[in-house]
Enzyme design. Structure first.
Site, short mmCIF file in Angstrom:
data_model
loop_
_atom_site.label_atom_id
_atom_site.label_comp_id
_atom_site.label_asym_id
_atom_site.label_seq_id
_atom_site.Cartn_x
_atom_site.Cartn_y
_atom_site.Cartn_z
N ASP A 184 0.91 -1.35 0.05
CA ASP A 184 0.10 0.13 -0.05
C ASP A 184 0.82 1.31 -0.01
O ASP A 184 2.01 1.10 0.29
CB ASP A 184 -0.93 0.04 1.27
CG ASP A 184 -2.29 1.00 1.11
OD1 ASP A 184 -2.25 1.52 -0.09
OD2 ASP A 184 -2.63 1.40 2.06
N GLY A 185 0.55 2.19 -0.37
CA GLY A 185 1.03 3.56 -0.56
C GLY A 185 0.24 4.52 0.03
O GLY A 185 -0.90 4.39 -0.10
N GLU B 282 2.45 4.18 -4.46
CA GLU B 282 1.48 2.74 -4.71
C GLU B 282 2.57 1.98 -5.78
O GLU B 282 2.53 0.74 -5.63
CB GLU B 282 0.23 3.01 -5.27
CG GLU B 282 -0.74 3.66 -4.37
CD GLU B 282 -1.62 2.87 -3.33
OE1 GLU B 282 -1.05 1.56 -3.38
OE2 GLU B 282 -2.23 3.15 -2.93
N ASP C 190 -4.38 -2.32 -3.17
CA ASP C 190 -5.87 -1.75 -3.07
C ASP C 190 -5.72 -0.65 -4.27
O ASP C 190 -6.52 0.11 -4.51
CB ASP C 190 -5.97 -1.28 -1.87
CG ASP C 190 -5.31 -0.05 -1.30
OD1 ASP C 190 -4.33 0.39 -1.71
OD2 ASP C 190 -5.63 0.40 0.00
N HIS D 196 -9.50 -0.55 3.21
CA HIS D 196 -10.12 0.12 4.39
C HIS D 196 -11.34 -0.76 4.49
O HIS D 196 -12.22 -0.34 5.00
CB HIS D 196 -10.34 1.54 4.46
CG HIS D 196 -9.13 2.35 4.01
ND1 HIS D 196 -8.06 2.53 4.93
CD2 HIS D 196 -8.86 2.99 2.73
CE1 HIS D 196 -7.29 3.28 4.37
NE2 HIS D 196 -7.52 3.60 3.21
N ASP E 56 -1.36 -0.27 5.00
CA ASP E 56 -1.70 1.09 5.17
C ASP E 56 -0.95 1.75 6.41
O ASP E 56 -0.41 3.05 6.11
CB ASP E 56 -3.01 1.18 5.15
CG ASP E 56 -3.63 2.68 5.37
OD1 ASP E 56 -3.46 3.38 4.25
OD2 ASP E 56 -4.24 2.93 6.35
#
Length: 173
Positions: A21-22, A59, A81, A137, A147
């Site tokens: 995740d970024g 990302e 994501d 999320h 995250d």
């Protein structure tokens, strides 16, 4: 050894499972990425923060960093994501841009060319990479952890310089 993902589905334990995740606090602004790599009975976490960057760059940089850690060609399941990353690869956009001299169309240049080029090269090195999109999320344990790693990296006191991005921003100011 049998491994299961968060939804109870069997994960191939011979594959490397990468979660990424970024994050960017402001876009652009301070940013970071978080990565978890799992295989057999091992788990490695990687994160890094940058003083001025974008969410999309982070990302991309997460998967690139993880894939570059692997010294021999592997079979990989990469979960993120980021529709930007997934679509760029799975829909063939990045390869099309590269083949068109990094132009999205006749008038518009592709963004983050340095990172897309690096990602395409490292993908070609590996046996196979399957990209899996998860909604962010929504309780996916590794995505939530990535995250948090990314946000903490972006807020750290030891931020790196995203040289390619900062050079481009200064050039266009």
């Amino acid at each position: 050894m049998r491994c299961f993902n968060w939804a109870g589905k069997l994960i191939d334990s011979n594959k490397i499972n990468i979660f990424s995740d970024g994050s960017s606090l402001g876009n652009p602004g301070p940013g970071g990425f978080g990565v978890i790599m799992k295989w057999k009975n091992k788990k490695v976490k990687i994160s890094k923060g940058f003083r001025y960057t974008t969410n999309n760059r982070m990302e991309l940089l997460g998967p690139i960093t993880a894939l570059n850690k692997l010294k021999k060609p592997q079979e990989i399941l990469l979960t993120t994501d980021s529709k930007y990353v997934i679509d760029g690869i799975e829909k063939g956009w990045a390869r099309k841009w590269k083949n068109n001299h990094w132009m999205r169309d006749k008038k518009n240049s592709a963004l983050n060319v340095d990172l897309w080029d690096e990602l395409l090269n490292i993908i070609d090195f590996h046996i196979s990479i399957k990209f899996l999109w998860v909604r962010g999320h929504q309780g996916h344990p590794e995505n939530e952890e990535c995250d948090l790693l990314a946000k903490n990296a972006a807020m750290s006191d030891n931020l790196n310089i995203d040289k390619k991005f900062e050079e481009k921003v200064k050039f266009h100011e």
